[in-house]
Each structure stands twice: as C-alpha cells, then as structure tokens.
Design a protein around this motif. Structure first.
Motif, PDB file in Angstrom:
ATOM      1  N   ARG A 145      32.391  33.478  55.710  1.00 39.44           N
ATOM      2  CA  ARG A 145      33.024  34.786  55.909  1.00 39.44           C
ATOM      3  C   ARG A 145      33.925  35.192  54.751  1.00 39.44           C
ATOM      4  NH1 ARG A 145      36.157  31.918  60.202  1.00 39.44           N
ATOM      5  NH2 ARG A 145      34.572  32.652  61.633  1.00 39.44           N
ATOM      6  N   LEU A 146      33.806  34.517  53.630  1.00 41.35           N
ATOM      7  CA  LEU A 146      34.617  34.881  52.475  1.00 41.35           C
ATOM      8  C   LEU A 146      33.895  35.936  51.640  1.00 41.35           C
ATOM      9  CD1 LEU A 146      35.939  31.365  51.435  1.00 41.35           C
ATOM     10  CD2 LEU A 146      37.218  33.202  52.540  1.00 41.35           C
ATOM     11  N   HIS A 147      34.549  37.083  51.449  1.00 41.26           N
ATOM     12  CA  HIS A 147      34.000  38.198  50.695  1.00 41.26           C
ATOM     13  C   HIS A 147      34.767  38.342  49.387  1.00 41.26           C
ATOM     14  CE1 HIS A 147      32.795  38.856  54.858  1.00 41.26           C
ATOM     15  NE2 HIS A 147      31.891  39.724  54.457  1.00 41.26           N
ATOM     16  N   ALA A 148      34.084  38.849  48.362  1.00 39.57           N
ATOM     17  CA  ALA A 148      34.703  38.929  47.042  1.00 39.57           C
ATOM     18  C   ALA A 148      34.029  39.990  46.199  1.00 39.57           C
ATOM     19  CB  ALA A 148      34.609  37.562  46.341  1.00 39.57           C
ATOM     20  N   THR A 149      34.635  40.290  45.059  1.00 35.87           N
ATOM     21  CA  THR A 149      34.009  41.134  44.042  1.00 35.87           C
ATOM     22  C   THR A 149      33.191  40.225  43.115  1.00 35.87           C
ATOM     23  OG1 THR A 149      36.117  41.039  42.848  1.00 35.87           O
ATOM     24  CG2 THR A 149      35.684  43.007  44.184  1.00 35.87           C
ATOM     25  N   PRO A 150      32.388  40.773  42.199  1.00 33.64           N
ATOM     26  CA  PRO A 150      31.381  39.967  41.496  1.00 33.64           C
ATOM     27  C   PRO A 150      31.873  38.680  40.843  1.00 33.64           C
ATOM     28  CG  PRO A 150      30.944  42.280  41.118  1.00 33.64           C
ATOM     29  CD  PRO A 150      32.234  42.213  41.877  1.00 33.64           C
ATOM     30  N   ALA A 151      33.014  38.700  40.167  1.00 29.05           N
ATOM     31  CA  ALA A 151      33.479  37.508  39.460  1.00 29.05           C
ATOM     32  C   ALA A 151      34.221  36.531  40.361  1.00 29.05           C
ATOM     33  CB  ALA A 151      34.374  37.903  38.293  1.00 29.05           C
ATOM     34  N   GLU A 152      34.428  36.896  41.624  1.00 30.11           N
ATOM     35  CA  GLU A 152      35.186  36.069  42.568  1.00 30.11           C
ATOM     36  C   GLU A 152      36.503  35.633  41.947  1.00 30.11           C
ATOM     37  OE1 GLU A 152      32.878  33.076  44.521  1.00 30.11           O
ATOM     38  OE2 GLU A 152      31.398  34.526  45.230  1.00 30.11           O
ATOM     39  N   SER A 153      37.253  36.635  41.533  1.00 29.92           N
ATOM     40  CA  SER A 153      38.505  36.420  40.819  1.00 29.92           C
ATOM     41  C   SER A 153      39.549  37.398  41.328  1.00 29.92           C
ATOM     42  CB  SER A 153      38.286  36.625  39.315  1.00 29.92           C
ATOM     43  OG  SER A 153      39.463  36.974  38.650  1.00 29.92           O
ATOM     44  N   GLY A 154      40.753  36.895  41.603  1.00 26.51           N
ATOM     45  CA  GLY A 154      41.827  37.782  42.017  1.00 26.51           C
ATOM     46  C   GLY A 154      42.204  38.778  40.937  1.00 26.51           C
ATOM     47  N   ALA A 155      42.113  38.353  39.671  1.00 27.42           N
ATOM     48  CA  ALA A 155      42.428  39.262  38.573  1.00 27.42           C
ATOM     49  C   ALA A 155      41.455  40.434  38.552  1.00 27.42           C
ATOM     50  CB  ALA A 155      42.389  38.508  37.245  1.00 27.42           C
ATOM     51  N   GLU A 156      40.171  40.145  38.781  1.00 28.72           N
ATOM     52  CA  GLU A 156      39.186  41.219  38.812  1.00 28.72           C
ATOM     53  C   GLU A 156      39.430  42.138  40.008  1.00 28.72           C
ATOM     54  OE1 GLU A 156      34.406  41.251  38.634  1.00 28.72           O
ATOM     55  OE2 GLU A 156      35.234  40.490  40.522  1.00 28.72           O
ATOM     56  N   LEU A 157      39.687  41.556  41.173  1.00 25.07           N
ATOM     57  CA  LEU A 157      39.937  42.357  42.372  1.00 25.07           C
ATOM     58  C   LEU A 157      41.137  43.264  42.174  1.00 25.07           C
ATOM     59  CD1 LEU A 157      39.430  43.114  45.309  1.00 25.07           C
ATOM     60  CD2 LEU A 157      40.572  40.987  46.002  1.00 25.07           C
ATOM     61  N   GLN A 158      42.201  42.742  41.569  1.00 33.06           N
ATOM     62  CA  GLN A 158      43.375  43.571  41.297  1.00 33.06           C
ATOM     63  C   GLN A 158      43.035  44.712  40.339  1.00 33.06           C
ATOM     64  OE1 GLN A 158      47.581  42.140  40.751  1.00 33.06           O
ATOM     65  NE2 GLN A 158      47.082  42.450  38.608  1.00 33.06           N
ATOM     66  N   ALA A 159      42.287  44.416  39.286  1.00 32.77           N
ATOM     67  CA  ALA A 159      41.932  45.454  38.321  1.00 32.77           C
ATOM     68  C   ALA A 159      41.104  46.557  38.975  1.00 32.77           C
ATOM     69  CB  ALA A 159      41.169  44.840  37.153  1.00 32.77           C
ATOM     70  N   LEU A 160      40.165  46.184  39.831  1.00 28.64           N
ATOM     71  CA  LEU A 160      39.324  47.176  40.502  1.00 28.64           C
ATOM     72  C   LEU A 160      40.146  48.031  41.465  1.00 28.64           C
ATOM     73  CD1 LEU A 160      36.174  44.965  41.185  1.00 28.64           C
ATOM     74  CD2 LEU A 160      36.340  46.883  39.594  1.00 28.64           C
ATOM     75  N   LEU A 161      41.100  47.409  42.162  1.00 30.03           N
ATOM     76  CA  LEU A 161      41.960  48.183  43.060  1.00 30.03           C
ATOM     77  C   LEU A 161      42.856  49.140  42.272  1.00 30.03           C
ATOM     78  CD1 LEU A 161      42.969  45.549  45.756  1.00 30.03           C
ATOM     79  CD2 LEU A 161      41.834  47.734  46.176  1.00 30.03           C
ATOM     80  N   ARG A 162      43.352  48.702  41.144  1.00 34.17           N
ATOM     81  CA  ARG A 162      44.192  49.594  40.333  1.00 34.17           C
ATOM     82  C   ARG A 162      43.386  50.781  39.816  1.00 34.17           C
ATOM     83  NH1 ARG A 162      48.248  45.583  36.845  1.00 34.17           N
ATOM     84  NH2 ARG A 162      49.502  44.932  38.653  1.00 34.17           N
ATOM     85  N   GLU A 163      42.114  50.557  39.494  1.00 33.74           N
ATOM     86  CA  GLU A 163      41.259  51.669  39.089  1.00 33.74           C
ATOM     87  C   GLU A 163      41.068  52.642  40.248  1.00 33.74           C
ATOM     88  OE1 GLU A 163      37.668  49.929  37.658  1.00 33.74           O
ATOM     89  OE2 GLU A 163      38.621  48.972  35.927  1.00 33.74           O
ATOM     90  N   ALA A 164      40.908  52.103  41.455  1.00 35.23           N
ATOM     91  CA  ALA A 164      40.751  52.966  42.631  1.00 35.23           C
ATOM     92  C   ALA A 164      42.005  53.784  42.880  1.00 35.23           C
ATOM     93  CB  ALA A 164      40.418  52.119  43.860  1.00 35.23           C
ATOM     94  N   VAL A 165      43.182  53.164  42.713  1.00 39.64           N
ATOM     95  CA  VAL A 165      44.446  53.880  42.858  1.00 39.64           C
ATOM     96  C   VAL A 165      44.545  55.001  41.828  1.00 39.64           C
ATOM     97  CG1 VAL A 165      46.952  53.655  42.539  1.00 39.64           C
ATOM     98  CG2 VAL A 165      45.716  51.993  43.945  1.00 39.64           C
ATOM     99  N   ALA A 166      44.162  54.716  40.602  1.00 40.85           N
ATOM    100  CA  ALA A 166      44.242  55.725  39.531  1.00 40.85           C
ATOM    101  C   ALA A 166      43.332  56.910  39.807  1.00 40.85           C
ATOM    102  CB  ALA A 166      43.891  55.078  38.197  1.00 40.85           C
TER     103      ALA A 166
END
Length: 434
Positions: free
Chosen positions: A123-144
C-alpha cells in the motif's frame, strides 16, 4: 494588515496539501514558510505514502481496504490510537492520493519492489523516483500553478491571533488557520522530556521541527496525545558525506539484511520493525552497527531514492568475500562468519544465511520525526480535552497526533505521510468552508 480566507503555517507535506485543498475550494490562501531552502521532513524522506483501497492497488491486483489498513495499525500500536483519528487517516489517505494525482497533477504509482514491515498488503504509493525530495519538488510546482495560493518565503510565524497569525512580517488576518509547522524532533529539550529513549539519536528530520505549533495550540487549551511517540530510523549513516547523512531505507531487513555490532555479533531480530529497532542499535557499543546484505537486496533497494543517493555518495561498500568485509569494517572474522551464516537464535520471521558478494554500511540510530501532537477531529479541527473544537484552528502533519500510538514500536513506514496528506486535505477543505 494582510487578509486571507485561510492561512497555512508551514509548507511541508501537510501544509502544501492543505493549501492546495483550500484553494481548490475557492479560498484565498497564504502559505507561510520560514525557509524554503532548508531540508524538511518530507524532502529527506523516502516519499512513500500508505493508502488503502486505491485504483493503483486495483490495477496491480492488490487486495486492500481502509479497514485492513486500520487493522494493521492496531496490530502494531494497540488501542492507543484515537479512533476518530485512525478512521480519518485510514479512510482519507486513499482520497488524498487521488487528490495528489487528479488535482495536484502528480504522477503516482504503487511501490512493488519489496514488502515492508507492518503492512499486510502493498500500500505504499510514490512518485517515479520514490524520493521525498522529488515529491516535495512536484508539490511545490503544483502550489506555484495554483493562483489562489500566495506562498511567502522567509516568514516566521511567531504566534496565533484570535483570527489569523503573528509573523516576523507583521499580523496576517484570516478566517481559518492550519498549523503544519512540524513536530519537535529538532528541539532537544522537548525530545528529552517526551521521548527520552531517543535523546541520543541524531535528528535527521526537518531543520525547523521545533514544536512551536504544538506549543501555540496547547496554550489555547488543545489536548496533547501520545507525546512519547516517534519514528526511529536505524538505517542512517553515522557520518556526514558532502554535508548530508546518507540513509539506506527501512526495506533492507525484509530483503534479508543483517546487523552486527563492533564484536561481529548480531543483537536483535532485524525485522522487528524499523522504528523500534532504533533503540536496540543505539544500545550497542558507540551506538553503531554494520548492516550487511546480499546482491538481490542491493538491486531491490535501488528502487528507493534515498538508497540510490547513499550509493552515489559512496556510503555502501561492496566486499567480494568475508575476509574483505571483516577488514573493511574492522570486525572479528570468526564472529562475523557465524553471524552471517549460522542459525538464527533471535527469532526472525525469515532467515536465510548471507553469501558473497556482500554489501554493507555503518549505521546508527536516528530520530526521523515525532508522532505525538494535538488531538484533532475528522476534519482536522484542533480539540480541547473536553472534546470541543478551538474555533477556526486546524492541524495536520507533525503538529497533530499521528497514528503510531505510544513510543517507537507503533510506527509503520509510510504512515507519517498518510497522516500528513489525509489530514492536510481535510484541514484545507474544512478551513475553506469556514
């Protein structure tokens, strides 16, 4: 004085989702962050999100449900988790992952490279690189991309007002406030007070996790729950490399990894769970151990972003044989040979002797983040001890109580982000309704 519909204090996992959710409901949102360049609990994590009953699980043929998720939490943490909170997270995590994909536009997939302790289903879901740094960057892009959110960097929230917040840049007025400033893992005096067994652990979470949001809510009468709960991280290098502390990931024991101390001896059933494993590691000479695994585990672990980064930094050694492994880490050869090939006397659920080539790294016990915090209802409203809600105040992420129960043993990988995203989504939507 600036005025908004919703103010979100903290632009980590919970704060960004809360801001996106509130703006998606039409609210004008101020998202306040003291230092966007600083490491956050999200950015240094593996970026894995527990969620049950999702379309990604369905596509993979994985049978799961919120009820099964809740049962797994109970199996690890007992009855200490607030029932309303548990339902909100186990039911809301799947909705949050849908929101990340469908509204925030993040590419989501189901992690299938390995099974993790505490989960009866993948049940673990992730973005492609399975990295918190990547997930944070993608969320910041969504916020922008969201015009309803005004992101303020370099603004330190210093307290709460009856309607809004006090900041280093002045007062900000708002109909509702979401506290998402993180836990208290970076405040040694609070860790020593509430989580004394973790006082020796190096903190590897967000730089500004000082517990301030918990303190502001408590001053208004918020009830605090499970303040001794935390996520221990035993797969962390004791050494800084290029200014960072490599992390190897909690999946290694399930892939067959073995821990030995300075004497070359195993000291614990390594698959008991990553969080509770931390205290056992810290009890060893110098608070360090050597973690050893095989070729198959090495290839499987490379799916995780933090592990790949540790390899890139040279923190993982490859040893052709037992003598090379013993020499590389200064371990007694006879004891090491027995530990890697001998019978298991410690009660592992699965034991297979390791064979060359060996991969290994020095590890120490670390504190990733705290799990205790303020009590909230199903919409993440902050509650007093009598069950009444503090008007217009919401909390998610490290400020709110997690679903780990008491101490370290109840934490299961992925449950921290499950709480952050589930409560962040509900807090944002409810705050917008205010």
């Amino acid at each position: 004085m600036q005025s908004f519909d919703v103010v979100v204090a903290g632009a980590g996992a919970a704060g960004m989702v809360a801001a996106l959710a509130a703006a998606d409901q039409g609210a004008r949102v101020a998202l306040l962050e003291r230092d966007l360049a600083a490491p956050t609990t999200l950015s240094v994590s593996g970026g894995l999100i527990s969620a049950a009953g999702t379309r990604w699980q369905d596509a993979a043929g994985e049978q799961d449900s919120p009820a099964q998720f809740a049962a797994d939490v109970h199996a690890k943490s007992g009855a200490a988790v607030d029932a309303v909170l548990l339902a909100a997270v186990t039911q809301g995590a799947a909705e949050a992952v849908d929101f990340l994909a469908d509204v925030a536009g993040l590419p989501i997939h189901l992690h299938t490279a390995s099974r993790w302790p505490g989960h009866s289903a993948m049940r673990l879901h992730a973005t492609p690189a399975e990295s918190g740094a990547e997930l944070q960057a993608l969320l910041r892009e969504a916020v922008a991309r969201q015009p309803g959110i005004l992101l303020h960097d370099g603004v330190v929230v210093t307290g709460l007002r009856p309607q809004g917040v006090l900041t280093s840049a002045g007062e900000i007025d708002a109909d509702a406030v979401v506290l998402a400033t993180g836990g208290f893992g970076g405040a040694p005096e609070l860790v020593a007070r509430y989580c004394p067994e973790a006082a020796r652990a190096v903190h590897v979470g967000g730089r500004h996790a000082d517990g301030a949001g918990i303190g502001w809510a408590a001053a208004l009468g918020a009830e605090l729950l499970c303040m001794d709960a935390y996520q221990g991280q035993p797969h962390v290098s004791p050494h800084l490399v290029e200014g960072v502390r490599p992390r190897f990931g909690a999946a290694l024991p399930s892939l067959g990894a073995v821990l030995v101390n300075r004497l070359g001896n195993r000291f614990v059933a390594e698959d008991i769970g990553p969080s509770e494993l931390t205290a056992h590691l810290l009890a060893q000479p110098d608070g360090v151990a050597v973690e050893v695994w095989g070729e198959a585990a090495q290839q499987a672990a490379l799916a995780g972003g933090p592990f790949r980064r540790a390899v890139e930094l040279g923190a993982v050694a490859r040893c052709a044989d037992l003598s090379a492994l013993a020499a590389r880490f200064g371990l007694p050869g006879a004891a090491l040979a027995e530990s890697l090939a001998g019978p298991d006397r410690l009660g592992r659920r699965r034991w297979e002797p390791l064979v060359a080539p060996y991969y290994a790294a020095e590890v120490t016990g670390a504190l990733a983040h705290t799990q205790g915090g303020v009590r909230v209802d199903a919409d993440a409203r902050v509650l007093r001890a009598d069950g009444s809600a503090i008007p217009n105040l919401f909390a998610a992420g490290g400020v709110a109580c997690g679903i780990s129960g008491r101490g370290a043993a109840g934490y299961v990988p992925g449950n921290g982000l499950a709480q952050s995203f589930a409560l962040g989504l509900r807090a944002g939507r409810a705050a917008a309704r205010e």
